[in-house]
Write a protein that holds these residues in place. Structure first.
Motif, PDB file in Angstrom:
ATOM      1  N   ASP A 272      13.720  46.697 -73.771  1.00  0.00           N
ATOM      2  CA  ASP A 272      14.307  47.985 -73.383  1.00  0.00           C
ATOM      3  C   ASP A 272      14.662  48.777 -74.635  1.00  0.00           C
ATOM      4  OD1 ASP A 272      15.349  50.117 -72.105  1.00  0.00           O
ATOM      5  OD2 ASP A 272      16.832  49.027 -70.925  1.00  0.00           O
ATOM      6  N   GLU A 273      13.790  49.657 -75.020  1.00  0.00           N
ATOM      7  CA  GLU A 273      13.958  50.487 -76.217  1.00  0.00           C
ATOM      8  C   GLU A 273      14.449  49.672 -77.409  1.00  0.00           C
ATOM      9  OE1 GLU A 273      15.597  54.252 -75.689  1.00  0.00           O
ATOM     10  OE2 GLU A 273      15.126  54.373 -73.562  1.00  0.00           O
TER      11      GLU A 273
ATOM     12  N   SER B 224      14.642  52.022 -67.464  1.00  0.00           N
ATOM     13  CA  SER B 224      15.460  50.826 -67.573  1.00  0.00           C
ATOM     14  C   SER B 224      15.675  50.203 -66.210  1.00  0.00           C
ATOM     15  CB  SER B 224      16.817  51.163 -68.182  1.00  0.00           C
ATOM     16  OG  SER B 224      16.653  51.651 -69.469  1.00  0.00           O
TER      17      SER B 224
END
Ligand SMILES: Nc1ncnc2c1ncn2[C@@H]1O[C@H](COP(=O)(O)OP(=O)(O)OP(=O)(O)O)[C@@H](O)[C@H]1O
Ligand SMILES: Nc1ncnc2c1ncn2[C@@H]1O[C@H](COP(=O)(O)OP(=O)(O)OP(=O)(O)O)[C@@H](O)[C@H]1O
Ligand SMILES: O=P(O)(O)OC[C@H](O)CO
Ligand SMILES: [Mg+2]
Ligand SMILES: [Mg+2]
Lengths: 366, 282, 294, 419, 366
Positions: free
Chosen positions: A159-160, A44
């Motif tokens: 991000d995920e 991240s």
């Protein structure tokens, strides 16, 4: 659309935590890059530096060919999809999509067109008047995607984005993202800690560990030739078996057992040997093999995982559900399918193809 | 959970009914007293059933007041209380929400100091620093004014703290998404934060309204002019006179009037109020 | 202290946003607090014509003054009693309400509203109920053979203000206990049930220990309430008497400063109280910060 | 019209009457408008005025009870002496027209009256004739001495005619200050404080101790009921509700008694005394309040108006009306005479008890009055010591000794602050 | 230890929600039963009725042979492991384990012995003095298990005990639970919504859907002969392909294509046809097969999933990573591996083995 270049980037958080070290990564225009690694490895952080949400401590980030280290996120021409979607809960789906355009002073009519187009593409047209809380997880996820695509940015950052969805939905959204990105051709960086997602989505995979890059490569490249024990155990499921062994010339000793390598031994001395569960077979009578003490089995339906020990080391073998099992049995491996890693550093030892390789035949799936 | 203990259920209701009686009884008594005639008290203990002077007593207090106790008609006092409570609630919410915003969404020199300055006022009641505060207000010429009644009380930091806590629960990603979407700080505040705080603002309004309404010492000190009296501060005055001059019926009518608006607010807005209160302190 | 992961970069804006709050704080808190500290070192005549700097005389006198020490003791008794009484009743009611499903809501509403009652109103209300001539309670007590005289008996007067102050505070405590009880995971209670614990045992061994953060928080809040916010309650009832039996620290600050016109001593008392408040605040703040971990 | 603010402490009936007076004045002319503001009890009014003065928000006129005299006199910068006010504004001013006990109390060492006498009182005794009858007592004979008070009370209580014999307002004023004066005992040194700031209290003498001891005993026996500190707010209802047969309080309680004593007849009498301590009881001392003019009004016209208003207030008709309604003393000789002319005292038996009591005999240094700074606080001390006595925490002697010690400390504070 | 009999049990919540309907389930002493099904299907409700945490609206629950409908949970001699573990946070691990024994008045010395034994078995001896918050997820999970086993109850109930763990830990804890239960031989009911967990743990699997039992059976039985389309799509990963088809005699029409069934056709008319991704192969030239339009692929390393359409129906095929792909190809299926379900009810159509079955050879994995 643009290329993204991450040049020797590092990040030290204000508290002194070093999150990312010396990352070098050149992303071609239109490429789909997946950053994968365990929790806390800096995925991240790296993504957020590209987005402009974190200051860059060391190195440079270029979008197109412009250094953006000091450019505000709003001015980087990127769009981001967050793990929790970060939809504006008080705005309708329409306004969620339109907000970024409005802020940039896009004319109303164009906003309408673009929102309608994105909504159609994502099949959320009928939800445009709803608030996010009235949507299911998958629908929210689509809105989050929509917010990114209406903007037609130079790059997508994810991000995920799927980790809040249930297993089934995750599989189908995975497909949608892949198709969408193909269609739009937008350069993308995608963060996940799920190796399966990484494998299935990436043009190129970047495996991070402890803030450093362990390996960059196409998914299958990484799968078939993991650069380190870390990558080996991270990519693939069930995880690759890693056992301690010792090379004596062309022979490999694992615990008390020894097998021949048909000339594939890359070095000599102690090594870590990697072998995937599906690359082992129950040995036929007389075949050179490792004795295996069966502990328990797991039925996956299409496969059966047998868990047991070779010497004192745990090993999992995938066999077909019909394979006959006995408490003590022997396991054959194909030397070509073995991975060797330095016992100390865990780095992959370069493979060696013997001048005159004699392949032991691999048992077909029964 | 499966539980077959009728006795426990009985006990539960018993305890609660007892509790409700304890809590309600004083006010019931006050109400009863407020319906009596002036001489009904001279014979001894307060009666337990309503009398016949309800309209008369309330009418007199609302429109005539009790000049013998220095209280003008109560509707004026009720009006002042209402105004005071509203100004305090709105004022606190306004200055608190922006300062909480500064503290949570920015990093700047002296941020910690500013936070502590504000936070310390959180628990420091007016009563403790009453003498010098009175002097400051007097020096500023704010005695006998709505400004004097309200502004000094806006200094408490409860609301700032609540908003801070609330902002901390708003996912970081929302602000990041807004930034990526091209919002500056004021735009973010207006477009995202303010609408999201709506419920908190409403909840806090209830709590602060009550805070303003029940102020006692402060209005007592800084008003000499009956035009600025509030209902709560007048109560004591009425009661003091009523002691030697048995007009408890009127005093209790005033008490009921002083309780009614905030109690109604609490009961009608129970959900919000609970949220406001529980979150304020946590 | 916490902020957001990312923050806005503006330099001036945060200060502008803080100005109103800081201005009010400075003018109406910091400045007066400073004045109080200054006054606490001075002796002044009532009209403010003559002021003499006298170092710590005011403080020294306070700690020699049996009345002040008495007041300290009274305050402690009062605060502890109010805290215990209102918290234990509130806990009892909260536990009861928590056992019920729908009917609990009705009780909750009925138990909640005294929160909106001003402390002074509570004081007058209880004063009225205890009024020696027409109050119902002395009458009932007399029938029970208990002689009640809060005009003379300090203990009676203390009981009166404790009742009045606790009565008003029950709602508040009740509310927090209900919230606290609801945040005790039901699965723990179920686990205990499966582990063979009956309802009372479950309460004392599982629920009560898990409520301790709420209990601790309420303790601080209640002490604070009893020490400072009950000014109106006392002023509306006993006025600090008889013989100073209900003269709590805050009431004394007011009485000495505004009624006694002993500005210096009152200021010294203010300063001491402020220190107490700051200590309480610090304790509470640490607690809050510990709890608020996202 | 020029606005004149007048802070007062007259609650209930008296407050209404007072407002009536202001209203009449306002109607009598157009230049000035007097606004009366009720500020609570005497002590509250005094302290509010002082606080307001410090804040520069003081009223033009404030009603201060006799106890505040010492404090006000010491605050030279704050007070506009009334004699000066009147001469400055060329209003008629004749100090000799006032009753002597009044002028004596409010004059400075040079004999100048500093505040405007308005409502002076002295404590007397009220009793319930019906209860007396029920108890088998002669309703026309009030108890004269404390011994009789005790006897009568016993009869009343034991016969069940009432729950208690007597109660009292203003403990410190009635049961200590006036007790001392009536029995010619010093309250403090330096002529009860008239002689300067260095004075000390001496009210812990044998007589006072004996009286308080008795009060405690009577309280325990149920003959006496305590009415609370300061003015004793619980006392009047006890009398009104016929719980207590005898009630000692200011002559000005007359108005309330008249209004609230429904269904029984009230008798009036002088305060009792100990006949073994003094044969001829001395005069009682003054109470009630005067009007002080505060400096610092921005508009000089205000003072002109105040002077006019004071002239109005001292008119015989105004005074007599106020006196007759309230029970306060007729402040001026003219007002008293007017009342006599109207036959008021004849028609209202007992209405002249107060004036007779305060003017009986020749005043001594001990009965002239008292003058101490911060006396309000001292009274709080006395109340609280009295409560300690009643609670059985102290003996009478201990309570009084302690009150003297605490009181002297307050006097020293006052002295220090005013030097 | 005891058998558990659930006799025609139903549950209607006080709000009127019907959560469970007519469940009949006889669990033998020592058996490991897994309840599996999607979220909200009533698994927890059923388990909690057995535990005594929910009143039973209809039917009877027997433990041993005693009806326990009105027995308090404390007196049912069961132990339960909760999804969130429900460890007492204010007690040490030791006290967590000892609490249930203390409540039952077990003597101190025996408590010590039993706790020590359980702790050793679960390898948590060194944590006995810690509070739960100082433990990792896996350790907490073990403590929760420990709390159940010290009690030596007649039955264990598990409500999704692994769902809070990360993927890797879940796999290893799964093994531990299995081994432990084998060793203790305690009757167990285990709730999960993870089909893999269900398959690998169960002696018998109970598939629930909408509060009713869809199928009961051994894991492989359920895998190989799912009783309904619901079970078919729920068990196995990737999910079984379900396509609409029509049987004409011995021939199956899917969209415009038709294949022969070698006599395996169970009925005729419209049916839903199920086929697992791994039961299909890329057809050789000339082989009877279905035309397949490739849409995208996913590389799993050991396998490649190819997603595409047969006619207008989505189908996923698992092939070996080396298989050659073209946008248009043909997919062969083995009629023996087909599942047929009634088009309307979704129930499995009883299989029919032809008198003279001629098997088309299945391609070996390349
Ligand atoms: N604001 C911050 N301040 C200090 N350290 C931080 C901050 N944010 C992250 N870190 C640390 O930096 C490291 C990398 O964090 P990062 O969030 O990039 O990990 P990640 O790979 O995204 O993990 P996950 O998969 O859990 O999201 C971690 O050790 C983390 O604790
Ligand atoms: N206390 C309750 N009151 C009313 N309805 C309830 C209650 N608990 C559960 N339900 C409903 O009963 C149904 C079954 O719930 P249950 O919790 O048993 O599902 P589950 O299979 O355990 O799901 P999950 O996998 O999500 O835990 C659901 O529709 C749920 O909404
Ligand atoms: O009630 P009053 O007005 O007569 O005043 C009583 C005394 O003056 C108290 O000191
Ligand atoms: Mg991350
Ligand atoms: Mg469940």
């Amino acid at each position: 659309m643009a290329s993204i270049d991450v040049e020797n980037v590092g990040k030290v958080y204000s508290g002194g935590v070093r999150a990312v070290t010396d990352i070098k990564l050149n992303i071609a225009d239109g490429e789909f890059i997946v950053l994968v690694g365990p929790s806390g490895c800096g995925k991240s952080t790296l993504l957020r530096m590209v987005a402009g949400l974190e200051t860059i401590s060391e190195g440079e980030v270029k979008i197109g060919s412009k250094v953006v280290n000091n450019v505000e996120p709003a001015d980087r021409d990127i769009a981001m999809v967050f793990q929790n979607y970060a939809l504006y809960p008080h705005m309708t789906v329409y306004n969620n999509l339109a907000y970024g355009l409005k802020n940039r002073g896009t004319p109303k009519s164009e906003i309408d067109t673009r929102v309608a187009e994105a909504a159609r593409m994502l099949e959320i047209t009928q939800y445009l008047d709803r608030k996010p809380r009235a949507l299911s997880g998958g629908q929210r996820q689509r809105v989050a995607m929509g917010r990114a695509i209406v903007r037609k940015p130079a790059a997508f950052l994810f991000d995920e984005p799927l980790s809040n969805l249930d297993a089934k939905l995750r599989v189908s959204m995975r497909g949608e993202i892949k198709r969408l990105q193909r269609r739009l051709g937008t350069t993308s960086i995608y963060v996940t800690h799920d190796q399966l997602e990484a494998m299935t989505l990436a043009d190129r995979l970047v495996v991070l560990n402890g803030g450093r890059i362990e390996q960059i490569g196409a998914p299958l490249e990484v799968y078939h030739a993991p650069a380190s024990t870390f990558v080996a155990s991270f990519i693939g499921s069930p995880a690759m078996n890693l056992v301690k062994g010792e090379l004596h010339g062309d022979r490999l000793a694992i615990g008390p057992s020894v097998i021949g390598l048909n000339g594939f031994a890359p070095a000599s001395g102690p090594v870590t040997v990697g072998v995937r569960a599906e690359d082992m077979r129950v040995a036929r009578e007389g075949q050179e093999a490792l004795p295996f003490r069966l502990e328990y089995t797991e039925e996956l339906g299409s496969q059966r995982l047998i868990h047991g020990a070779v010497g004192d080391q745990q090993v999992t073998v995938a066999v077909s559900p019909e394979t006959e099992l006995t408490p003590e049995m022997r396991i054959a491996v194909d030397a070509r399918r073995l991975h060797f890693f330095a016992a100390d550093t865990g780095r992959r030892l370069p493979g060696k193809v013997p001048a005159e390789a004699k392949f032991a035949p691999v048992e077909p799936v029964a | 959970m499966v539980e077959n203990r009728p006795f426990l259920t009985f006990l539960t209701h018993f305890v609660l009914i007892l509790g409700v009686i304890v809590v309600v009884f004083p006010v019931y008594l006050a109400f009863i007293a407020s319906t009596q005639g002036p001489s009904d008290f001279l014979s001894g203990v307060v009666p337990l059933l309503p009398g016949s002077h309800l309209m008369e007593n309330y009418g007199q207090m609302l429109t005539g007041g009790m000049s013998r106790a220095g209280a003008p008609p109560l509707w004026i006092l009720l009006g002042n209380s209402l105004l005071m409570a509203i100004i305090i609630a709105v004022g606190k919410i306004t200055i608190s929400i922006i300062s909480a915003y500064a503290i949570v969404y920015f990093r700047f020199p002296f941020r910690l100091l500013a936070f502590w300055l504000i936070f310390i006022t959180l628990m420091l009641p007016v009563e403790v620093r009453i003498v010098p505060t009175f002097k400051v207000v007097a020096d500023l010429g704010m005695l006998n004014s709505y400004a004097g009644l309200t502004i000094p009380l806006i200094a408490s930091a409860t609301a700032t703290f609540l908003f801070r806590q609330f902002f901390l629960t708003i996912p970081d990603e929302l602000m990041e998404a807004a930034r990526v979407d091209g919002s500056g700080p004021m735009k973010f505040f207006r477009d995202i934060l303010l609408p999201l705080s709506r419920t908190n603002i409403a909840a806090l309004f209830v709590v602060l309204f009550i805070y303003g309404w029940i102020q006692y010492l402060w209005p007592l000190l800084i008003t000499n002019d009956s035009r600025y009296y509030t209902i709560v501060m007048a109560i004591k005055r009425l009661a003091a006179v009523a002691d030697s001059d048995p007009q408890w019926n009127l005093v209790m009518a005033a008490m009921i009037l002083a309780m009614l608006p905030p109690v109604l607010v609490v009961i009608l807005m129970q959900r919000l109020f609970v949220k406001g209160l529980v979150e304020t302190e946590k | 202290m916490q902020t957001k992961r990312t923050i806005f970069q503006n330099k001036l804006l945060p200060y502008l946003l803080l100005v109103p709050q800081l201005a009010v704080t400075t003018v109406f808190f910091l400045w007066p607090a400073g004045q109080a500290v200054k006054s606490s070192f001075e002796r002044e005549d009532p009209f403010g014509f003559r002021t003499t700097f006298i170092w710590f005389d005011n403080y020294l006198q306070l700690f020699e003054d049996p009345e002040y020490l008495n007041s300290l003791g009274r305050t402690a008794i009062f605060a502890v009693s109010v805290t215990l009484l209102s918290m234990s009743l509130a806990l009892l009611f909260a536990v009861a309400v928590n056992r019920l499903l729908r009917s609990g809501r009705v009780y909750t509403t009925l138990l909640l509203w005294p929160y909106a009652v001003a402390p002074v109103v509570a004081g007058v209300l209880w004063w009225f109920m205890f009024n020696p001539t027409i109050g119902i309670l002395p009458y009932l007590l007399a029938r029970l053979g208990i002689s009640w005289n809060h005009r003379v008996d300090g203990a009676d007067a203390m009981i009166l203000i404790i009742l009045a102050a606790s009565w008003k505070q029950i709602s508040y405590n009740f509310l927090f206990f209900v919230a606290g009880l609801q945040s005790v995971p039901q699965s723990l209670v179920e686990a205990a049930a499966i582990d063979g614990a009956g309802p009372f045992k479950r309460f004392w061994t599982i629920v009560f220990p898990l409520l301790s953060p709420t209990t601790f928080f309420l303790m601080i809040i209640n002490i604070n309430y009893a020490m400072f916010e009950t000014f109106g309650t006392i002023d509306g009832s006993t006025g600090g008497g008889p013989a100073g039996a209900t003269n709590t620290l805050v009431y004394k600050v007011y009485a000495d400063g505004f009624l006694g016109l002993n500005i210096g001593s009152s200021a010294a008392q203010s300063v001491i109280l402020m220190l107490i408040v700051i200590a309480l605040t610090a304790v509470q703040f640490r607690w809050v910060e510990r709890r608020v971990q996202y | 019209a020029t606005e004149i603010t007048w802070w007062h402490a007259m609650g209930a009936e008296l407050g209404q009457k007072l407002e009536g007076i202001a209203k009449k004045f306002n109607e009598s002319q157009t230049e000035y408008h007097v606004t009366p503001v009720f500020k609570g009890t005497y002590p509250e009014t005094l302290t509010a005025a002082i606080a307001a003065f410090r804040a520069g928000q003081q009223p033009a006129i404030v009603q201060v009870f006799e106890v505040g005299t010492g404090t006000m006199m010491a605050a030279k910068g704050a007070v506009y002496p009334v004699y000066k006010l009147m001469t400055d504004n060329k209003e008629p001013w004749d100090p000799k027209g006032f009753l002597t006990p009044v002028t004596g109390y409010y004059s400075d060492t040079e004999g100048n009256i500093l505040s405007m006498p308005f409502n002076s009182s002295t404590p007397i005794m009220y009793y319930n004739k019906d209860v007396f009858k029920k108890a088998g007592l002669d309703p026309e004979v009030a108890p004269k001495t404390w011994k009789e008070v005790e006897e009568f009370s016993k009869k009343i209580v034991s016969s069940g005619a009432a729950k208690c014999g007597f109660t009292s307002g203003w403990i410190s004023w009635v049961q200590l200050e006036n007790l001392s004066a009536i029995h010619d005992k010093p309250y403090g040194t330096l002529e009860n404080g008239f002689g300067g700031l260095k004075t000390e209290f001496t009210f812990n003498g044998d007589l006072q101790a004996r009286h308080w001891e008795n009060l405690k005993k009577w309280a325990d026996e149920g003959l006496f009921q305590y009415g609370g500190p300061v003015g004793g707010n619980d006392a009047p209802p006890k009398f009104y509700a016929q719980e207590c047969a005898i009630y000692m309080n200011s002559s000005a309680s007359r108005a309330g008694v008249m209004l609230n004593a429904k269904g029984f007849e009230v008798g009036f009498a002088p305060l009792p005394y100990y006949d073994d301590a003094i044969a001829e009881p001395k005069n009682s001392i003054i109470g009630g309040a005067t009007l002080w003019v505060l400096n610092g009004q921005k508009d000089p016209n205000v003072y002109k108006g105040v002077a006019k208003f004071f002239t109005y207030l001292s008119k015989a008709e105004v005074q007599a009306d106020w006196h007759q309604f309230s029970g306060y003393l007729p402040i001026t000789n003219a007002a008293y005479e007017l009342g006599q002319q109207q036959g008021y005292y004849a028609k209202n038996p007992g209405s002249d008890v107060a004036i007779k009591q305060i003017t009986r005999g020749t005043p001594t240094a001990n009965s002239k009055g008292i003058r101490f700074g911060n006396l309000t606080q001292v009274r709080d001390v006395i109340d609280s010591e009295f409560e300690a006595l009643l609670a059985g925490k102290k003996t009478a002697k201990e309570a009084l000794d302690n009150a003297v010690v605490r009181g002297n400390k307050i006097l020293r504070d006052f002295e220090a602050a005013n030097n």
